[in-house]
Design a protein around this motif. Structure first.
Motif, PDB file in Angstrom:
ATOM      1  N   VAL A  15      -0.172  -0.050  -1.718  1.00 48.84           N
ATOM      2  CA  VAL A  15      -0.826  -0.628  -2.892  1.00 48.84           C
ATOM      3  C   VAL A  15      -0.396  -2.087  -2.950  1.00 48.84           C
ATOM      4  N   GLU A  18       2.697  -3.766  -4.859  1.00 51.21           N
ATOM      5  CA  GLU A  18       3.492  -2.711  -5.497  1.00 51.21           C
ATOM      6  C   GLU A  18       4.296  -1.869  -4.512  1.00 51.21           C
ATOM      7  N   THR A  19       4.282  -2.224  -3.236  1.00 55.45           N
ATOM      8  CA  THR A  19       4.891  -1.355  -2.239  1.00 55.45           C
ATOM      9  C   THR A  19       6.118  -1.969  -1.581  1.00 55.45           C
ATOM     10  N   GLU A  23       5.237  -2.976   2.413  1.00 51.71           N
ATOM     11  CA  GLU A  23       4.058  -3.831   2.462  1.00 51.71           C
ATOM     12  C   GLU A  23       4.336  -5.058   3.326  1.00 51.71           C
ATOM     13  N   SER A  46      -5.973   2.732   1.777  1.00 50.77           N
ATOM     14  CA  SER A  46      -6.413   3.335   0.521  1.00 50.77           C
ATOM     15  C   SER A  46      -7.469   2.457  -0.127  1.00 50.77           C
ATOM     16  N   ARG A  48      -7.378   0.885  -2.969  1.00 50.79           N
ATOM     17  CA  ARG A  48      -6.835  -0.349  -3.543  1.00 50.79           C
ATOM     18  C   ARG A  48      -6.524  -1.376  -2.462  1.00 50.79           C
ATOM     19  N   ALA A  49      -5.986  -0.935  -1.353  1.00 48.81           N
ATOM     20  CA  ALA A  49      -5.713  -1.871  -0.265  1.00 48.81           C
ATOM     21  C   ALA A  49      -7.007  -2.449   0.296  1.00 48.81           C
ATOM     22  N   ASP A  69      -6.257   7.084  -4.137  1.00 45.48           N
ATOM     23  CA  ASP A  69      -5.553   6.071  -4.915  1.00 45.48           C
ATOM     24  C   ASP A  69      -4.069   6.282  -4.642  1.00 45.48           C
ATOM     25  N   ALA A  70      -3.458   5.384  -3.858  1.00 47.53           N
ATOM     26  CA  ALA A  70      -2.081   5.586  -3.412  1.00 47.53           C
ATOM     27  C   ALA A  70      -1.065   5.504  -4.541  1.00 47.53           C
ATOM     28  N   ARG A  71      -1.481   5.042  -5.738  1.00 48.85           N
ATOM     29  CA  ARG A  71      -0.552   5.076  -6.871  1.00 48.85           C
ATOM     30  C   ARG A  71      -0.250   6.504  -7.297  1.00 48.85           C
ATOM     31  N   TRP A  76      -1.688  10.288  -2.244  1.00 49.61           N
ATOM     32  CA  TRP A  76      -1.071   9.693  -1.057  1.00 49.61           C
ATOM     33  C   TRP A  76      -0.771  10.793  -0.026  1.00 49.61           C
TER      34      TRP A  76
END
Length: 381
Positions: A15, A18-19, A23, A46, A48-49, A69-71, A76
């Protein structure tokens, strides 16, 4: 590699913004891998990415979107077990590389797999992950490792943990160190006077610690050591970073030890502010009990900032002879190390020079080359 190998990169965990370190790993590794001959990369991302149009997984390499949605941790996990093998087969990948310690299990199907394991916090420092996340990692990391033909570990210390706790054949684990990327020389770091005024840093020498506010990072030990330094020589400790549920414990500890006026937790700061702190600090101290790599140690060396760190896990491996080492369970050792750093100009000059030389041996290009060699081994080369 004599023929082009198509590698599907499992990035469904990511995300943007946020990762954290995983990331950074993806953003730095992808362009370097893409520049190597004989590799064709496809990123599985994902939703979002996929929205980050400037990211390397949406420009430098081809990407396909997993509908997750990886959140949401459940999405995930489902994405890794269901969508990654399916999409990797769909793009005709020869290999799947999972970049974040977890990945498809044995029964998930799809192409052969390589998994990067950054650390084994769930086994060595279980207090690092709160609640269900820790339980999930305890199940998912071993499953991904056992389903992989090769495992990439950030350090020899992490490799040793993978062998010890998961029972992996040491011959199947490749040590591939991380690296760090400095901002350009003309990067507009926040000036020290502005930082001191806005963050209430006063006039004391600054002791920086880029340690997350989690129990295993041992900021308590740093606070305890600070309390042992006479107030007239005491530096101001700055620990930036996102707030966690452990921060209240740290604030209470500072009050109990009588050093609350010499400790600052400024929260999440801009890159310009963090670079300003790097330039303003007298030294960096990293007291963690456990790290899979210990990137802040390398970041300090690369900037020529004299530093000290724990003598445990991967940290001596990263620091070499370019930082002072201490037992993180002994506040007196931390205190004496901090006082040496603050008072000895010649020592700081030596560490500054040694750190720059040591940091120059780490590079993302080297990380990419050694990662590609792990791919070759996974495919029987």
């Amino acid at each position: 590699m004599s023929a082009a190998v198509r590698v599907a990169l499992n990035l469904v965990y990511l995300v943007p913004g946020e990762t954290g370190g995983m990331e950074v790993y993806a953003r730095e590794l992808l362009p370097r891998l893409a520049a190597l001959p004989g590799l064709e990369l496809v990123a599985i991302v994902s939703r979002r990415a996929a929205e980050d149009r400037d990211a390397p997984w949406n420009g430098i390499v081809q990407s396909v979107v997993a509908p997750v949605d990886a959140r949401d941790r459940k999405q995930w996990v489902w994405g890794e077990q269901r969508h990654v093998p399916r999409l990797a087969s769909w793009v005709r990948a020869d290999l799947v590389h999972s970049l974040a310690s977890t990945g498809p299990g044995r029964l998930a199907g799809g192409p052969p797999r390589v998994t990067t394991v950054h650390d084994l916090h769930y086994a060595v420092a279980p207090e690092a992950h709160f609640g269900l996340r820790g339980l999930g990692m305890r199940l998912l990391v071993p499953a991904a490792v056992r389903a992989s033909r090769r495992v990439i570990a950030d350090s020899q210390a992490t490799k040793d943990d993978v062998v010890r706790y998961i029972g992996t054949d040491p011959g199947a684990v490749d040590v591939v160190h991380l690296a760090t990327t400095l901002p350009p020389a003309d990067f507009p770091a926040t000036p020290e006077p502005e930082l001191r005024e806005r963050l209430g840093l006063g006039e004391r020498p600054l002791l920086l610690s880029l340690a997350a506010k989690r129990p295993h990072k041992n900021v308590e030990g740093l606070i305890d050591s600070l309390a042992q330094i006479p107030v007239e020589r005491r530096p101001l400790l700055v620990v930036p970073g996102y707030e966690t549920e452990h921060e209240a414990t740290l604030l209470t500890r500072a009050v109990e030890r009588g050093v609350s006026e010499q400790v600052r937790f400024p929260g999440w700061l801009s890159r310009a502010d963090v670079e300003g702190l790097w330039r303003a600090c007298t030294a960096h101290v990293f007291p963690s009990f456990y790290e899979g790599f210990g990137l802040p140690v390398l970041e300090a060396m690369a900037r020529g900032v004299p530093g000290a760190c724990s003598d445990r896990a991967s940290m001596p491996e990263v620091a070499g002879d370019a930082a002072l080492l201490f037992d993180p369970s002994e506040p007196q050792q931390i205190r004496s190390t901090v006082e040496r750093l603050l008072s000895d100009d010649e020592l700081r000059a030596r560490l500054r020079s040694a750190g720059l030389a040591r940091a120059a041996t780490f590079s993302w290009e080297r990380t990419a080359r050694e990662t590609a060699r792990a791919y070759e081994r996974a495919l029987g080369g």
